[in-house]
Motif scaffolding. Structure first.
Motif, PDB file in Angstrom:
ATOM      1  N   LEU A 135       0.833  -1.276  -0.197  1.00 38.68           N
ATOM      2  CA  LEU A 135       0.091  -0.210  -0.267  1.00 38.68           C
ATOM      3  C   LEU A 135       0.577   1.040   0.023  1.00 38.68           C
ATOM      4  O   LEU A 135       0.540   2.279  -0.323  1.00 38.68           O
ATOM      5  CB  LEU A 135      -0.390   0.155   0.638  1.00 38.68           C
ATOM      6  CG  LEU A 135      -2.320  -0.839   1.090  1.00 38.68           C
ATOM      7  CD1 LEU A 135      -3.142  -0.702   2.699  1.00 38.68           C
ATOM      8  CD2 LEU A 135      -3.234  -0.324   0.060  1.00 38.68           C
ATOM      9  N   PHE A 136       2.055   1.240   0.865  1.00 38.08           N
ATOM     10  CA  PHE A 136       2.847   2.302   1.276  1.00 38.08           C
ATOM     11  C   PHE A 136       4.318   1.933   0.109  1.00 38.08           C
ATOM     12  O   PHE A 136       5.559   2.747   0.754  1.00 38.08           O
ATOM     13  CB  PHE A 136       2.856   2.652   2.156  1.00 38.08           C
ATOM     14  CG  PHE A 136       1.380   2.982   3.211  1.00 38.08           C
ATOM     15  CD1 PHE A 136       1.566   4.840   3.183  1.00 38.08           C
ATOM     16  CD2 PHE A 136       0.761   1.860   3.656  1.00 38.08           C
ATOM     17  CE1 PHE A 136      -0.240   4.509   3.692  1.00 38.08           C
ATOM     18  CE2 PHE A 136      -0.094   2.489   4.636  1.00 38.08           C
ATOM     19  CZ  PHE A 136      -1.118   2.924   4.262  1.00 38.08           C
ATOM     20  N   LEU A 189      13.514  -1.542  -7.781  1.00 46.56           N
ATOM     21  CA  LEU A 189      13.751  -1.597  -6.017  1.00 46.56           C
ATOM     22  C   LEU A 189      12.096  -3.131  -6.532  1.00 46.56           C
ATOM     23  O   LEU A 189      12.375  -4.067  -5.388  1.00 46.56           O
ATOM     24  CB  LEU A 189      12.490  -0.859  -5.847  1.00 46.56           C
ATOM     25  CG  LEU A 189      12.818  -0.738  -3.541  1.00 46.56           C
ATOM     26  CD1 LEU A 189      13.522  -1.603  -3.334  1.00 46.56           C
ATOM     27  CD2 LEU A 189      11.786   0.929  -3.449  1.00 46.56           C
ATOM     28  N   LEU A 210      10.122   3.982  -0.590  1.00 45.91           N
ATOM     29  CA  LEU A 210      11.032   4.036  -1.697  1.00 45.91           C
ATOM     30  C   LEU A 210      10.995   5.282  -1.704  1.00 45.91           C
ATOM     31  O   LEU A 210      12.616   5.596  -1.664  1.00 45.91           O
ATOM     32  CB  LEU A 210      10.274   3.587  -3.531  1.00 45.91           C
ATOM     33  CG  LEU A 210      10.598   4.760  -4.275  1.00 45.91           C
ATOM     34  CD1 LEU A 210      12.064   3.766  -4.512  1.00 45.91           C
ATOM     35  CD2 LEU A 210       9.992   4.284  -5.472  1.00 45.91           C
ATOM     36  N   ALA A 211      10.501   5.972  -1.869  1.00 47.28           N
ATOM     37  CA  ALA A 211      10.852   7.839  -1.644  1.00 47.28           C
ATOM     38  C   ALA A 211      11.223   8.159  -0.332  1.00 47.28           C
ATOM     39  O   ALA A 211      12.892   8.694  -0.528  1.00 47.28           O
ATOM     40  CB  ALA A 211       9.789   8.800  -2.121  1.00 47.28           C
ATOM     41  N   SER A 250      13.461   5.898   1.630  1.00 45.67           N
ATOM     42  CA  SER A 250      14.441   4.883   1.937  1.00 45.67           C
ATOM     43  C   SER A 250      15.828   6.009   0.669  1.00 45.67           C
ATOM     44  O   SER A 250      16.719   6.178   0.572  1.00 45.67           O
ATOM     45  CB  SER A 250      14.181   3.743   1.137  1.00 45.67           C
ATOM     46  OG  SER A 250      13.255   3.528   1.676  1.00 45.67           O
ATOM     47  N   PHE A 251      15.442   6.132  -0.374  1.00 45.46           N
ATOM     48  CA  PHE A 251      16.131   7.234  -1.244  1.00 45.46           C
ATOM     49  C   PHE A 251      16.467   8.560  -1.134  1.00 45.46           C
ATOM     50  O   PHE A 251      18.200   8.366  -1.595  1.00 45.46           O
ATOM     51  CB  PHE A 251      15.504   6.811  -2.370  1.00 45.46           C
ATOM     52  CG  PHE A 251      16.199   7.518  -3.828  1.00 45.46           C
ATOM     53  CD1 PHE A 251      17.345   7.095  -4.263  1.00 45.46           C
ATOM     54  CD2 PHE A 251      15.431   8.958  -4.762  1.00 45.46           C
ATOM     55  CE1 PHE A 251      18.372   8.432  -5.501  1.00 45.46           C
ATOM     56  CE2 PHE A 251      16.389   9.160  -5.507  1.00 45.46           C
ATOM     57  CZ  PHE A 251      17.725   8.918  -5.833  1.00 45.46           C
ATOM     58  N   ARG A 286       5.764   3.678  -2.576  1.00 45.25           N
ATOM     59  CA  ARG A 286       6.124   5.002  -2.944  1.00 45.25           C
ATOM     60  C   ARG A 286       6.494   5.624  -1.668  1.00 45.25           C
ATOM     61  O   ARG A 286       8.088   5.914  -1.875  1.00 45.25           O
ATOM     62  CB  ARG A 286       5.416   5.471  -3.523  1.00 45.25           C
ATOM     63  CG  ARG A 286       5.058   4.915  -5.114  1.00 45.25           C
ATOM     64  CD  ARG A 286       4.019   6.265  -5.847  1.00 45.25           C
ATOM     65  NE  ARG A 286       2.455   5.317  -5.523  1.00 45.25           N
ATOM     66  CZ  ARG A 286       1.506   6.817  -4.954  1.00 45.25           C
ATOM     67  NH1 ARG A 286       2.524   7.700  -4.860  1.00 45.25           N
ATOM     68  NH2 ARG A 286       0.446   6.098  -4.618  1.00 45.25           N
ATOM     69  N   TYR A 287       6.223   5.292  -0.069  1.00 45.86           N
ATOM     70  CA  TYR A 287       6.561   5.927   0.332  1.00 45.86           C
ATOM     71  C   TYR A 287       7.838   5.660   0.980  1.00 45.86           C
ATOM     72  O   TYR A 287       8.236   6.083   0.949  1.00 45.86           O
ATOM     73  CB  TYR A 287       5.372   5.645   1.685  1.00 45.86           C
ATOM     74  CG  TYR A 287       4.327   7.187   1.869  1.00 45.86           C
ATOM     75  CD1 TYR A 287       4.235   8.434   2.215  1.00 45.86           C
ATOM     76  CD2 TYR A 287       3.185   6.635   0.710  1.00 45.86           C
ATOM     77  CE1 TYR A 287       2.749   8.778   2.392  1.00 45.86           C
ATOM     78  CE2 TYR A 287       2.521   7.266  -0.064  1.00 45.86           C
ATOM     79  CZ  TYR A 287       1.700   9.102   1.084  1.00 45.86           C
ATOM     80  OH  TYR A 287       1.306   9.401   1.135  1.00 45.86           O
TER      81      TYR A 287
END
Lengths: 456, 261
Positions: free
Chosen positions: A188-189, A255, A194-195, A197-198, A191-192
């Motif tokens: 569900l999250f 990822l 991902l963003a 962590s990057f 993209r959260y």
């Protein structure tokens, strides 16, 4: 002395009831395993699969966020909590032990952040401090419990190195629940995660709740560690977080794929671990799983198409072999002055020109002959027509590049030879064609030597 | 020109009032007051440790403020997130991260797609267009460690463009990039300005600064000057900015840090 003897004893799981008596052969044992008739075996396998998914998914973020040591630390830090929970309720209650482990893990991460925030101690050292301190305390408690009257029934020993066969129904339900939560939250999250962590500060700048995501990840991590404990053991639980994820990291550049691959490798490690533990009788499951996971990692480290160390070494040695062959072809061309390339040249003459031993030149000449580029009769080397073509190509590449550097890059003519020595081996026909066109199909290089024409 | 409903009339793009920021209780920026009007290309200039990056991080709300406030078009920054695009320093991220250039640019849309929704076809189209604008379309599918420093910076820029912000804050976008990239970045920034966007850019090359920026913020732990380049980029003010720390200010900061220990 006493403590180490005890520790060895902790590691031994109950003999798997499903096992055929130990005199039976490998095939019978395999048959017994894959018939999945014994419930503890099925539980063990299901548990291993669940923890593989759970740890594989979370482990990817652990590796990418450089939190590996932290995962290890939490794994070790739950031991005193487990022991204290047992002392309080006096039986091996899954929920009480779960709670004890969580409290102790959270406490450890608090200690880590307090130490690194309020002193000059850096966080890696703080993590190491908490890890050893909590673990030491845990070992002391565990040893005390073992010696108490009810200690024999505690079954706490399996928390040390893991025993998947001892998983009960309640344990599995808990594992299933946690795995479900992990999968749901991450998908569900995604993209959260991902963003943040990057690029954490960018994520914060677009209003993502960076702190909350960090806390959520740590909580999930603690849950995953605790459910994995019984099967893997406190000592090695972090390996199930780190190793499959690190393996996946070597194998892919995306990822999403890394997460999937890491979960898959986790499952594979868990399953093979249970199987190994069963076949090797009396070996705890934790080390078996970790051995499997580490094997995948070793293979990926050596053989991954892009990152593999062995693969890269092979590629390098192929390249240098080609360079050796092509350099000899070049010398051959020079020795005959570019004319009458079908004439033979002695190995000794080639060796002298290259400042190499005759033995070395003979070896390279042998490879040339084996590749169909030359014929070797005694001490005399003759190029085949393919070999002559290659020799011209390489000379052409060299001289074209020198010309390009002097004309287009305005580098002095006496500076360009060494550069051309390297580039001549890697120029593809397409770049050569562009060079020729760009330089208007030249005849002479900057030193006045003829640039050979290569047909077809 | 595109007008956002949230922009109130006549309000400055960025307004900073009495801003003090501290790291570990040691103040690194003291009482900064400044106002940046819409459609300006602003250089933030000052020596190392002057607090340039700190200033834009504080404006973004990424650091706790010891005092003061920041407004964007008359509203607190956290209410104006969609209007502000932030470009962090290139070294601040791990370029071995398993994502492609396109993935990174698509992150620029995350602030707009909402909590649980997926980026839609439009978002992907915009991300692709932004990659194209910075000349990186051919590298969209490349994993980001396979890009040169200049290309990585362009990807960061494309991500900011994909946010379709009104105000951009950029931390050292010219560091470690080749000359061609530097030229194309500055061209892009001027284009943004001409379209009415406001850009605040941390920069430390005094050679190029006056030709790049029409407005400058000179900073050295406190605001030295802020205004149009011809008035601000003068030997006296530069001397004030670069001519050593104000020793008393540094010592006082040290004293504050120690008193709280």
């Amino acid at each position: 002395m006493m403590a180490s003897a005890d520790m060895l004893a902790f590691g031994m799981p109950r003999i798997l009831a499903a096992r055929v008596e130990s005199t039976a052969g490998l095939w019978e044992q395999l048959g017994a395993f894959f018939s999945f008739q014994h419930v503890s075996l099925v539980y063990g396998v299901v548990g291993a699969v669940l923890l593989g998914v759970c740890c594989g998914l979370l482990g990817s973020f652990v590796v990418l966020r450089k939190m590996s040591l932290l995962g290890d630390s939490i794994g070790h830090a739950v031991l005193p909590g487990i022991c204290l929970a047992f002392v309080v309720v006096q039986t091996k209650n899954a929920l009480a032990i779960f709670a004890g482990a969580i409290i102790s893990g959270v406490l450890a991460s608090l200690v880590i952040s307090v130490i690194s925030r309020y002193s000059r101690i850096k966080s890696d050292t703080a993590v190491g401090l908490a890890l050893s301190g909590f673990f030491g305390l845990g070992i002391i408690l565990l040893t005390r419990i073992q010696r108490m009257a009810y200690g024999d029934q505690s079954g706490l020993d399996r928390y040390m190195f893991g025993d998947a066969a001892a998983l009960g129904r309640g344990d599995l339900q808990l594992m299933g629940l946690v795995t479900l939560v992990v999968v749901l939250v991450i998908s569900l999250f995604f993209r959260y995660f991902l963003a943040t962590s990057f690029d954490e500060s960018f994520a914060a700048s677009i209003g993502m709740p960076v702190r909350l995501i960090q806390v959520a990840l740590m909580t999930l991590l603690a849950l995953a560690i605790v459910i994995a404990l019984q099967a893997v053991g406190v000592v090695l639980v972090s390996a199930m977080l780190i190793t499959p994820a690190a393996t996946a990291y070597l194998l892919t550049d995306r990822l999403g794929r890394m997460l999937a691959l890491s979960a898959l490798l986790g499952v594979l490690s868990g399953f093979v671990g249970v199987l190994l533990s069963f076949l090797l009788n009396r070996i705890p499951t934790g080390p078996c799983m970790v051995l499997a996971a580490t094997t995948w990692f070793g293979l990926a480290y050596l053989l991954s198409p892009r990152q593999g160390v062995a693969i890269r070494a092979i590629r390098r040695s192929r390249r240098s072999r080609r360079v050796r062959l092509e350099n000899l072809l070049k010398t051959f061309y020079h020795e005959l002055g570019g004319e009458g390339l079908d004439q033979p040249v002695t190995l000794e003459r080639l060796a002298r020109a290259r400042s190499e031993t005759v033995g070395y030149v003979r070896r390279v000449a042998g490879t040339l002959a084996a590749s169909g580029l030359a014929g070797l009769a005694g001490d005399r080397l003759t190029l085949t027509s393919v070999g002559q073509q290659r020799a011209r190509q390489i000379i052409r590449n060299h001289r074209l590049w020198e010309l390009y550097l002097t004309q287009e890059a305005r580098i002095a003519a006496d500076h360009v030879h060494r550069d051309a020595e390297e580039i001549e081996h890697v120029l593809g026909e397409e770049i050569v064609a562009r060079l020729e066109a760009g330089l208007d199909h030249p005849d002479l290089d900057p030193h006045g030597h003829e640039i050979p024409r290569v047909k077809g | 020109m595109h007008k956002d409903s949230r922009r109130s009339n006549g309000e400055p793009a960025v307004e900073i009032h009495d801003l003090t920021v501290s790291y570990h209780r040691r103040p690194v920026l003291w009482g900064v007051d400044l106002t940046v009007g819409e459609g300006q290309l602003v250089g933030i200039i000052g020596p190392n440790g002057a607090g340039k990056s700190t200033l834009i991080k504080a404006v973004m709300g990424l650091l706790p403020l010891s005092s003061g406030w920041v407004k964007c078009y008359g509203q607190p920054v956290h209410k104006q997130r969609r209007l502000i695009g932030y470009v962090p320093q290139r070294e601040s991220v791990d370029w071995d991260f398993p994502v492609t250039a396109f993935d990174v640019v698509l992150m620029g849309r995350y602030g707009r797609v909402g909590l649980l929704r997926h980026p839609r076809r439009d978002d992907k189209r915009i991300a692709r267009e932004c990659l194209e604008k910075v000349g990186m379309a051919p590298f969209a599918g490349r994993q980001i460690s396979n890009l040169s420093g200049g290309q990585q910076q362009r990807v960061f820029l494309a991500r900011a463009l994909a946010m379709e912000s009104t105000v951009y804050l950029m931390d050292e976008p010219f560091v470690g990039v080749d000359a061609a990239t530097e030229t194309s970045i500055i061209t892009l920034l001027k284009e943004l300005r001409d379209r009415g966007k406001t850009c605040l850019v941390v920069h430390h090359d005094l050679q190029t600064a006056p030709e790049y920026f029409d407005t400058m913020i000179l900073l050295n732990m406190r605001l030295v000057a802020c205004g149009p380049t011809p008035q601000v980029f003068t030997p006296e003010l530069l001397q004030k900015t670069y001519g050593g720390r104000l020793t008393i200010l540094s010592d006082a900061a040290q004293a504050v840090a120690e008193s709280e220990r």
